[in-house]
Scaffold this active site. Structure first.
Site, short mmCIF file in Angstrom:
data_model
loop_
_atom_site.label_atom_id
_atom_site.label_comp_id
_atom_site.label_asym_id
_atom_site.label_seq_id
_atom_site.Cartn_x
_atom_site.Cartn_y
_atom_site.Cartn_z
N HIS A 1 17.94 41.24 63.54
CA HIS A 1 18.33 42.65 63.74
C HIS A 1 18.33 43.39 62.40
O HIS A 1 17.87 44.53 62.31
CB HIS A 1 19.75 42.74 64.32
CG HIS A 1 19.90 42.17 65.69
ND1 HIS A 1 20.59 41.01 65.95
CD2 HIS A 1 19.48 42.62 66.90
CE1 HIS A 1 20.59 40.77 67.24
NE2 HIS A 1 19.92 41.71 67.85
N LEU B 1 24.87 40.84 65.72
CA LEU B 1 23.68 41.00 64.88
C LEU B 1 23.42 39.77 64.01
O LEU B 1 24.34 39.20 63.44
CB LEU B 1 23.86 42.23 63.98
CG LEU B 1 24.15 43.54 64.73
CD1 LEU B 1 24.29 44.69 63.74
CD2 LEU B 1 23.09 43.85 65.77
#
Ligand code: PAF
Length: 274
Positions: free
Chosen positions: A33, A29
């Site tokens: 994200h 991530l």
């Protein structure tokens, strides 16, 4: 925040949740994200993030094996943002070979033309995840513009009771779209990578200045990238509504591109309203 790896456990955890907002990811991530998870938080009482590197959407010669898997780090980043992380092993989502698939629109167009089976794999896993999580709302990044379109069409045409929301692309200060694949770039490639964004920005400016020769704009952008050593899959001006070639006078457009820099395939897009 709970981390759950089995479908049964996830279903029982979510059984009484009235407003689930869902962000499917493949992990590793980055800020982009986390922005999507924050959007989910604005809409749902319970925010679920899935982390699953989906083998179905990778071609035989693609980067499934080396795709960065950083579950612990991802979970630390999500600790204060999500309620549940669903991180199943492959055997949980695919206990048998997946024989039923979603055939999405545009599966052989744009990125689909260069990644056979990719969007079928994406649509199939997203539908499976939707069925497992049963969210009221799901958030996808505009960075994967064609993917967002495919998921929206799937939800609409299969009558899924899920609102699909698009989140803006997060960019590095120089303009490069954030992507897990940026870490494959060498230092020199990272400096060059921003040229993809700059090329799209050039096409956007030309459209705003009144250019309407889409094929010419696409050709010149492709040549400019090629001259600097990029291997271009496509640069395309499409309409936002259906990702089709725009008719004369259509105003809501998107410029999409995919190109390889060394071993790394990058994609990006810019919306433009004329
Ligand atoms: O965008 C991604 O990370 C993936 O394509 C998705 C939507 C999680 C499906 O595997």
């Amino acid at each position: 925040m709970e981390i759950i790896s089995s479908v049964t456990d996830l279903r029982s955890r979510l059984r009484n949740e009235p407003a689930i907002a869902f962000v499917p990811t493949m992990g590793n991530l980055h800020q982009g994200h986390l922005d999507l998870v924050r959007i989910a938080r604005q809409h749902g009482k319970c925010v679920v993030v899935s982390i699953f590197v989906n083998p179905l959407q990778f071609g035989a010669n693609e980067d499934f094996g080396k795709y960065p898997r950083t579950l612990q780090d991802d979970c630390s980043k999500l600790e204060s943002l999500a309620d549940v992380v669903f991180a199943p092993p492959e055997s949980e989502l695919y206990p048998q070979p997946q024989q039923v698939a979603v055939i999405p629109p545009l599966e052989n167009d744009l990125c689909g033309a260069f990644r056979p089976g990719h969007f079928r794999g994406v649509a199939t896993v997203v539908l499976k995840l939707f069925n497992i999580v049963q969210p009221q709302l799901a958030v996808f990044g505009k960075k994967d513009y064609q993917q967002l379109y495919v998921v929206r069409q799937m939800a609409a045409q299969l009558n899924l009771p899920i609102e699909v929301v698009g989140g803006e692309t997060a960019r590095a200060p120089d303009g490069l779209a954030l992507s897990s694949r940026n870490q494959y770039l060498s230092a020199g490639e990272r400096t060059e990578a921003v040229f993809l964004y700059q090329t799209l920005a050039g096409v956007r400016q030309a459209l705003l200045d009144g250019a309407a020769d889409y094929a010419g704009l696409e050709r010149r952008a492709t040549q400019a990238l090629g001259a600097r050593g990029w291997l271009v899959d496509y640069v395309a001006v499409r309409n936002q509504a259906g990702l089709a070639q725009p008719r004369e006078g259509e105003g809501e457009l998107v410029i999409l591109a995919a190109a390889r820099l060394g071993q790394t395939r990058l994609i990006d897009n810019l919306e433009v309203c004329i």
